[in-house]
Design an enzyme around this catalytic site. Structure first.
Site, short mmCIF file in Angstrom:
data_model
loop_
_atom_site.label_atom_id
_atom_site.label_comp_id
_atom_site.label_asym_id
_atom_site.label_seq_id
_atom_site.Cartn_x
_atom_site.Cartn_y
_atom_site.Cartn_z
N SER A 144 0.84 -1.20 0.00
CA SER A 144 0.00 0.00 0.00
C SER A 144 0.87 1.25 0.00
CB SER A 144 -0.90 0.02 1.25
OG SER A 144 -1.53 1.27 1.40
N TYR A 157 -3.28 -0.45 9.45
CA TYR A 157 -3.25 -0.99 8.09
C TYR A 157 -1.87 -0.81 7.47
CZ TYR A 157 -4.35 -1.21 3.06
OH TYR A 157 -4.35 -1.50 1.72
#
Length: 252
Positions: A144, A157
């Protein structure tokens, strides 16, 4: 033909679906996984078959490591019955979702959820599937942009993705003897249903994010699906143990 089959987790929607379609257009067979929507999964199979390709979808919860042995057997059976082979060439660890939780308020359950989904699951799923991956194959872990940049609320996350990105390098070293290339891809902001679809559906947020991207727009699923197909191809055969930032130049 084993080299031309990809297993993609989380393939029924979002980026995973787009990856599957781009690979199918290049003649790659697809085994995808879905967690909830069998209808969406079968719709993808129909789209790939309409392109002249082959596909199968299997149910999988990437956080349920106890199910991985049975899943590996299901993959073995699918390879034989649908594709007529014993092994496959490409593994894309894509399945998962984000989580908004401020550090001051995050719970241990939320922490465990992110680690299970984005680190423990991909690691032990890969372990179970390694005997089914051909020598000279490819593994691509989806990371990410939140590993490189920050936004309040996405710390858990981003931390889990950062760990997977680090593990990618160790996987590359340890699987080098089998000539298996292991890389990661780190998408930037993409107009999908991630985070409730805010970047896709909220024009104010979309414009704000686009203002921080050098190319002046938010990414589209095709930007990532096409990149994944390219990274898995022989054209990127000398890339190993690296992370590809595919963000259009976000927050440079």
């Amino acid at each position: 033909m084993s080299q031309k089959i990809a297993l993609i987790t989380g393939a029924s929607r979002g980026l995973g679906r787009n990856m599957a379609l781009h690979l199918a257009k290049r003649g790659v067979g697809v085994i995808g996984t879905y967690r909830n929507s069998a209808t969406e999964a079968q719709a993808l199979v129909g789209e790939i078959e309409a392109l002249g390709g082959k596909a199968a979808m299997l149910s999988l919860d990437v956080t349920d490591t106890a199910s991985f042995s049975d899943f590996a057997q299901a993959v073995t059976d699918t390879l034989r019955t649908t594709f007529g082979v014993e092994r496959f060439g490409y593994l894309v660890n894509n399945g998962g979702e984000g989580l908004y939780a401020m550090v001051a308020d995050a719970s241990e359950d939320q922490f465990d959820q992110m680690v299970d989904m984005h680190l423990r699951g991909p690691l032990f799923l890969t372990q179970k599937l390694l005997p089914l991956i051909v020598d000279g194959g490819r593994i691509l872990n989806v990371s990410s942009g939140f590993v490189r940049t920050t936004m309040a609320g996405y710390g858990l996350y981003g931390a889990a993705k950062s760990a997977m990105q680090t593990l990618t390098k160790f996987m590359a070293v340890e699987l080098g003897a089998r000539q298996i290339r292991v890389n990661a891809i780190a998408p930037g902001a993409i107009a999908t249903d991630f985070g409730g679809g805010r970047v896709r559906d909220d024009k104010q947020i979309n414009d704000f994010v686009a203002g921080n991207i050098a190319l002046g727009r938010v990414g589209q699923p095709d930007d990532i699906g096409g990149a994944v197909a390219a990274i898995l191809s022989d054209d990127f055969g000398w890339a190993n143990g690296t992370t590809f930032d595919v963000s259009g130049g976000q927050s440079l």
